[in-house]
Write a protein that holds these residues in place. Structure first.
Motif, PDB file in Angstrom:
ATOM      1  N   MET A  29       0.924  -0.873  -0.019  1.00 40.74           N
ATOM      2  CA  MET A  29       0.119   0.082  -0.064  1.00 40.74           C
ATOM      3  C   MET A  29       0.850   1.033   0.141  1.00 40.74           C
ATOM      4  SD  MET A  29      -2.800   1.513   2.996  1.00 40.74           S
ATOM      5  CE  MET A  29      -3.168  -0.112   2.571  1.00 40.74           C
ATOM      6  N   LYS A  30       0.759   2.487  -0.918  1.00 43.42           N
ATOM      7  CA  LYS A  30       1.441   3.845  -1.053  1.00 43.42           C
ATOM      8  C   LYS A  30       0.879   4.019  -0.150  1.00 43.42           C
ATOM      9  CE  LYS A  30       2.563   2.538  -5.578  1.00 43.42           C
ATOM     10  NZ  LYS A  30       3.829   1.861  -5.751  1.00 43.42           N
ATOM     11  N   ASN A  31       1.930   5.448   0.545  1.00 40.65           N
ATOM     12  CA  ASN A  31       0.950   6.436   1.060  1.00 40.65           C
ATOM     13  C   ASN A  31      -0.321   7.146   1.144  1.00 40.65           C
ATOM     14  OD1 ASN A  31       3.205   5.996   2.463  1.00 40.65           O
ATOM     15  ND2 ASN A  31       4.455   8.142   2.120  1.00 40.65           N
ATOM     16  N   GLU A  32      -0.540   7.330  -0.183  1.00 39.08           N
ATOM     17  CA  GLU A  32      -1.679   8.005  -1.136  1.00 39.08           C
ATOM     18  C   GLU A  32      -2.721   6.824  -0.827  1.00 39.08           C
ATOM     19  OE1 GLU A  32       0.603   6.779  -4.230  1.00 39.08           O
ATOM     20  OE2 GLU A  32       0.610   8.323  -2.524  1.00 39.08           O
ATOM     21  N   ASP A  33      -2.329   5.899  -0.665  1.00 37.36           N
ATOM     22  CA  ASP A  33      -3.513   4.711  -0.416  1.00 37.36           C
ATOM     23  C   ASP A  33      -3.971   4.479   0.622  1.00 37.36           C
ATOM     24  OD1 ASP A  33      -3.583   4.076  -3.356  1.00 37.36           O
ATOM     25  OD2 ASP A  33      -1.904   2.555  -2.682  1.00 37.36           O
ATOM     26  N   ILE A  34      -2.767   4.781   1.867  1.00 33.80           N
ATOM     27  CA  ILE A  34      -3.427   4.990   3.533  1.00 33.80           C
ATOM     28  C   ILE A  34      -4.925   5.547   3.023  1.00 33.80           C
ATOM     29  CG2 ILE A  34      -3.261   5.312   5.612  1.00 33.80           C
ATOM     30  CD1 ILE A  34       0.457   5.021   4.335  1.00 33.80           C
ATOM     31  N   ASP A  79      16.691 -11.175   9.894  1.00 33.21           N
ATOM     32  CA  ASP A  79      15.400 -11.089   9.599  1.00 33.21           C
ATOM     33  C   ASP A  79      14.303  -9.722   9.636  1.00 33.21           C
ATOM     34  OD1 ASP A  79      15.927 -13.831   9.142  1.00 33.21           O
ATOM     35  OD2 ASP A  79      15.984 -14.110  11.261  1.00 33.21           O
ATOM     36  N   ALA A  80      15.463  -8.003   9.821  1.00 36.31           N
ATOM     37  CA  ALA A  80      14.184  -7.320  10.149  1.00 36.31           C
ATOM     38  C   ALA A  80      13.587  -6.819   9.135  1.00 36.31           C
ATOM     39  CB  ALA A  80      15.253  -6.279  11.465  1.00 36.31           C
ATOM     40  N   LEU A  81      14.317  -6.904   7.928  1.00 33.70           N
ATOM     41  CA  LEU A  81      14.861  -6.031   6.837  1.00 33.70           C
ATOM     42  C   LEU A  81      13.391  -7.289   5.915  1.00 33.70           C
ATOM     43  CD1 LEU A  81      14.952  -3.728   4.436  1.00 33.70           C
ATOM     44  CD2 LEU A  81      17.383  -5.978   3.903  1.00 33.70           C
ATOM     45  N   GLU A  82      13.476  -7.984   5.786  1.00 36.55           N
ATOM     46  CA  GLU A  82      12.653  -9.067   5.372  1.00 36.55           C
ATOM     47  C   GLU A  82      11.446  -9.210   5.928  1.00 36.55           C
ATOM     48  OE1 GLU A  82      11.905 -14.060   4.909  1.00 36.55           O
ATOM     49  OE2 GLU A  82      14.587 -13.391   5.269  1.00 36.55           O
ATOM     50  N   THR A  83      11.409  -9.497   7.138  1.00 36.39           N
ATOM     51  CA  THR A  83      10.343  -9.766   7.789  1.00 36.39           C
ATOM     52  C   THR A  83       9.076  -7.733   7.649  1.00 36.39           C
ATOM     53  OG1 THR A  83      10.963 -10.436   9.864  1.00 36.39           O
ATOM     54  CG2 THR A  83       8.815  -9.617  10.077  1.00 36.39           C
ATOM     55  N   LEU A  84       9.788  -6.549   8.203  1.00 36.70           N
ATOM     56  CA  LEU A  84       8.890  -5.570   7.860  1.00 36.70           C
ATOM     57  C   LEU A  84       8.628  -5.154   6.700  1.00 36.70           C
ATOM     58  CD1 LEU A  84      10.104  -5.043  10.449  1.00 36.70           C
ATOM     59  CD2 LEU A  84      10.829  -3.220   9.693  1.00 36.70           C
ATOM     60  N   ASN A  85       9.763  -5.420   5.226  1.00 39.54           N
ATOM     61  CA  ASN A  85       9.702  -5.058   4.114  1.00 39.54           C
ATOM     62  C   ASN A  85       8.213  -6.281   3.448  1.00 39.54           C
ATOM     63  OD1 ASN A  85      10.781  -3.311   3.492  1.00 39.54           O
ATOM     64  ND2 ASN A  85      12.926  -4.760   2.254  1.00 39.54           N
ATOM     65  N   GLY A  86       8.249  -7.858   3.983  1.00 39.20           N
ATOM     66  CA  GLY A  86       7.001  -8.728   3.760  1.00 39.20           C
ATOM     67  C   GLY A  86       6.444  -8.119   3.986  1.00 39.20           C
ATOM     68  N   TRP A  87       5.774  -7.587   5.664  1.00 37.42           N
ATOM     69  CA  TRP A  87       4.698  -7.121   5.999  1.00 37.42           C
ATOM     70  C   TRP A  87       4.147  -6.024   5.522  1.00 37.42           C
ATOM     71  CZ3 TRP A  87       6.261  -6.056  11.753  1.00 37.42           C
ATOM     72  CH2 TRP A  87       6.371  -7.418  12.069  1.00 37.42           C
ATOM     73  N   TYR A  88       4.612  -4.940   4.434  1.00 35.18           N
ATOM     74  CA  TYR A  88       4.908  -3.431   3.702  1.00 35.18           C
ATOM     75  C   TYR A  88       3.971  -4.648   2.147  1.00 35.18           C
ATOM     76  CZ  TYR A  88       5.039   0.196   0.528  1.00 35.18           C
ATOM     77  OH  TYR A  88       5.271   1.566   0.135  1.00 35.18           O
ATOM     78  N   ASP A  89       4.926  -5.756   1.756  1.00 36.28           N
ATOM     79  CA  ASP A  89       4.052  -5.650   0.753  1.00 36.28           C
ATOM     80  C   ASP A  89       3.081  -7.011   0.820  1.00 36.28           C
ATOM     81  OD1 ASP A  89       6.270  -5.481  -0.282  1.00 36.28           O
ATOM     82  OD2 ASP A  89       7.274  -7.655  -0.698  1.00 36.28           O
ATOM     83  N   ILE A 133       0.229  -1.377   7.004  1.00 36.31           N
ATOM     84  CA  ILE A 133       1.496   0.242   6.968  1.00 36.31           C
ATOM     85  C   ILE A 133       3.007   0.690   8.131  1.00 36.31           C
ATOM     86  CG2 ILE A 133       0.828   2.124   7.495  1.00 36.31           C
ATOM     87  CD1 ILE A 133      -2.225   2.311   6.971  1.00 36.31           C
ATOM     88  N   ILE A 134       3.239   0.949   7.918  1.00 36.32           N
ATOM     89  CA  ILE A 134       4.821   0.660   7.933  1.00 36.32           C
ATOM     90  C   ILE A 134       5.297   1.955   8.656  1.00 36.32           C
ATOM     91  CG2 ILE A 134       7.241  -0.010   8.767  1.00 36.32           C
ATOM     92  CD1 ILE A 134       5.355  -2.385   8.130  1.00 36.32           C
ATOM     93  N   GLY A 150      17.388  -0.655   2.313  1.00 35.11           N
ATOM     94  CA  GLY A 150      15.961  -1.219   1.640  1.00 35.11           C
ATOM     95  C   GLY A 150      14.698  -1.464   2.673  1.00 35.11           C
ATOM     96  N   PHE A 151      14.872  -0.604   3.271  1.00 31.50           N
ATOM     97  CA  PHE A 151      13.739  -0.972   3.689  1.00 31.50           C
ATOM     98  C   PHE A 151      12.451   0.119   3.708  1.00 31.50           C
ATOM     99  CE2 PHE A 151      15.898  -1.738   7.114  1.00 31.50           C
ATOM    100  CZ  PHE A 151      15.844  -2.397   7.857  1.00 31.50           C
ATOM    101  N   LYS A 152      11.534  -0.494   2.677  1.00 29.91           N
ATOM    102  CA  LYS A 152      10.271  -0.212   2.665  1.00 29.91           C
ATOM    103  C   LYS A 152       9.253   0.417   3.439  1.00 29.91           C
ATOM    104  CE  LYS A 152       9.685  -3.130  -0.948  1.00 29.91           C
ATOM    105  NZ  LYS A 152       8.912  -4.648  -1.771  1.00 29.91           N
ATOM    106  N   TYR A 153       8.277   1.493   3.991  1.00 28.93           N
ATOM    107  CA  TYR A 153       7.708   2.424   4.905  1.00 28.93           C
ATOM    108  C   TYR A 153       6.723   3.193   4.066  1.00 28.93           C
ATOM    109  CZ  TYR A 153      11.812   5.561   5.626  1.00 28.93           C
ATOM    110  OH  TYR A 153      12.766   7.093   5.118  1.00 28.93           O
ATOM    111  N   HIS A 154       5.947   4.068   5.062  1.00 26.16           N
ATOM    112  CA  HIS A 154       5.433   4.686   4.530  1.00 26.16           C
ATOM    113  C   HIS A 154       5.737   5.916   5.536  1.00 26.16           C
ATOM    114  CE1 HIS A 154       2.956   1.039   4.169  1.00 26.16           C
ATOM    115  NE2 HIS A 154       2.601   1.982   3.079  1.00 26.16           N
ATOM    116  N   GLY A 155       6.321   6.179   6.813  1.00 25.89           N
ATOM    117  CA  GLY A 155       6.573   7.349   6.843  1.00 25.89           C
ATOM    118  C   GLY A 155       7.662   7.256   8.897  1.00 25.89           C
ATOM    119  N   MET A 156       7.954   8.458   8.893  1.00 19.98           N
ATOM    120  CA  MET A 156       8.497   7.916  10.741  1.00 19.98           C
ATOM    121  C   MET A 156       8.538   9.589  11.711  1.00 19.98           C
ATOM    122  SD  MET A 156      12.746   7.658  10.453  1.00 19.98           S
ATOM    123  CE  MET A 156      12.613   8.543   9.062  1.00 19.98           C
TER     124      MET A 156
END
Length: 150
Positions: A1-6, A59-69, A73-74, A96-102
């Motif tokens: 989900m992209k930011n604009e889709d939230i 496993d942090a990168l793989e797990t978080l990016n999996g949740w994003y995919d 919302i990350i 390579g972390f995928k996320y929506h905001g910080m």
């Protein structure tokens, strides 16, 4: 989900004819994830030069990016300050972390107790990212007459 889709995916809620804060669709989670000591080396704000070379936890990168995919919302919720935003965003992008905001400026010191009118779940990071499992635990709640006493 992209930011604009939230915002597009938020579901309106009404109670007694009044609009309330919208909620996410069933099955979609809002992950708020700490950075230091959770996805990488634990680095205090007083040593920002180390933030550039922080090692990613297994496993942090793989797990978080999996949740994003999966459409979750990350958001990173960190005690780092606004002065650390650029180095943090660069580090997240380089790894390579995928996320929506910080969200910067989380209070330091731990022992958090989040109070909200929306459902809140908490998971303490203990050194390994895995799929989440269900576990029954005892929690503290307000004595509002809506909870069964054991």
């Amino acid at each position: 989900m992209k930011n604009e889709d939230i915002e597009k995916n938020l579901q309106p809620i009404t109670e007694n004819g009044e609009h309330l804060s919208p909620i996410l669709p069933p099955g979609i989670k809002n992950y708020l994830i700490d950075i230091d000591g959770t996805i990488c080396d634990d680095i205090p704000n007083e040593e920002p030069e180390r933030m550039v070379t922080a090692e990613v936890y297994p496993d942090a990168l793989e797990t978080l990016n999996g949740w994003y995919d999966e459409g979750h919302i990350i958001f990173f919720f960190t005690s780092r300050t606004e002065a650390h935003r650029e180095v943090t965003e660069t580090w997240l992008k380089e790894h390579g972390f995928k996320y929506h905001g910080m969200l910067m400026g989380k209070p330091r010191g731990g022992n958090y107790h989040w109070i909200d009118n929306h459902l809140v779940k908490a998971t303490r990071y203990r050194g390994r990212f895995t799929n989440l499992i269900e576990k029954e635990v005892t929690i503290q709640v307000f004595d509002d007459g809506k909870h069964d006493e054991d």
